[in-house]
Design an enzyme around this catalytic site. Structure first.
Site, PDB file in Angstrom:
ATOM      1  N   LYS A 205      -1.359  11.109   2.180  1.00 35.02           N
ATOM      2  CA  LYS A 205       0.312  11.863   1.865  1.00 35.02           C
ATOM      3  C   LYS A 205      -0.937  13.747   2.521  1.00 35.02           C
ATOM      4  O   LYS A 205      -1.777  13.497   2.982  1.00 35.02           O
ATOM      5  CB  LYS A 205       0.093  12.278   0.019  1.00 35.02           C
ATOM      6  N   ARG A 239       0.180   2.701  -4.662  1.00 36.06           N
ATOM      7  CA  ARG A 239       1.033   1.823  -4.039  1.00 36.06           C
ATOM      8  C   ARG A 239       0.794   2.147  -2.375  1.00 36.06           C
ATOM      9  O   ARG A 239      -0.285   3.196  -2.140  1.00 36.06           O
ATOM     10  CB  ARG A 239       2.023   2.725  -3.544  1.00 36.06           C
TER      11      ARG A 239
END
Length: 270
Positions: A205, A239
């Protein structure tokens, strides 16, 4: 939870699994590496070309059906914010709806409930799907995440979703800046304490990239550091793009805590 994107423009893999044969091969590989949930999406999260409902269905449903046929015991998640896509995906074999845009389509959770499948409750601060955050502010981001995701979780169960398959996701980067992302990790105990199983989507991210000043292809170490911190504080699922490395991280922390034994021991035992 292994990520498989049937998109030509994913921020991470740049379309490596857009072709269905490549996507099925990735499913085989990540399941062999230890993934127990396969998260399949057909639209990139960030801005880009419009993908209508019909095209999204054409992207995700054949892959879900193929993976379900080959691996019937593996839980398949569909990453979508649209109710018609979720309905088609569940009919093809998905057992979990990953609503990464936090109920933007209010009918989505109702479809999940009617079909008795799981549901991921996310937090975006109310932003429109596929838009980037701009000068976002929360008086208390953790309190906001807890209030919103637990409200969604209770609603999902009321709609008919199995309680054991309802997860809450603080949803790093979505409607948040890097400072928010770090605070969510720093105070993750408060989110875990809600009692709902917590899913974290940390993989590569922007908050990792900005914290370390690393481009997308250089964020694995930072991702795994955040993962280790999170599993040690009770996060239930992750995830991930890099499944093998993530599984090693999870297993190492669990072994240190005494929750699992070492996988192969001979040193000093003979």
């Amino acid at each position: 939870m292994a990520i498989i994107n049937r998109t030509p423009d994913s921020f991470y893999d740049r379309g490596a699994t857009f072709e269905i044969d490549a996507a099925v091969q990735r499913a085989d590989a990540v399941i062999a590496d230890g993934a127990t949930i396969i998260d399949i999406g057909g639209v990139k999260a960030g801005p880009g070309p419009v993908v209508d409902v019909e095209e999204e269905i054409e992207r995700v449903v054949p892959l879900i059906a193929a993976v379900h046929d080959k691996h019937p015991d593996v839980l398949i998640s569909v990453d979508t914010w649209r109710a018609p896509v979720a309905e088609a995906a569940v009919q093809a074999g998905a057992g979990l709806v990953n609503d990464t845009w936090a109920g933007y389509d209010p009918e989505l959770v109702e479809v999940a409930g009617q079909l008795s499948v799981g549901y991921v409750c996310s937090h975006t601060g109310g932003v429109t799907p596929r838009t980037r955050p701009h000068r976002v502010h929360f008086d208390d981001v953790v309190a906001d995440v807890i209030a919103e995701t637990t409200r969604q979780a209770e609603h999902a169960v009321a709609c008919g979703c199995p309680e054991e398959l309802v997860l809450i996701d603080p949803t790093h980067d979505f409607g948040k800046n890097t400072f928010h992302g770090l605070e969510l990790l720093r105070r993750i105990d408060e989110i875990v304490a809600t009692g709902w199983p917590v899913l974290m989507a940390l993989s590569n991210k922007d908050f990792v990239g900005e914290t370390l000043d690393r481009e997308v292809g250089e964020r694995l170490v930072g991702t795994l550091a955040a993962t280790a911190w999170s599993v040690a504080h009770g996060v239930a699922a992750f995830r991930s793009h890099e499944v093998r490395e993530t599984m090693d991280t999870l297993r190492m922390i669990c072994a240190i805590e005494g929750r699992i034994p070492p996988a192969h021991t001979i040193r000093g035992l003979a």
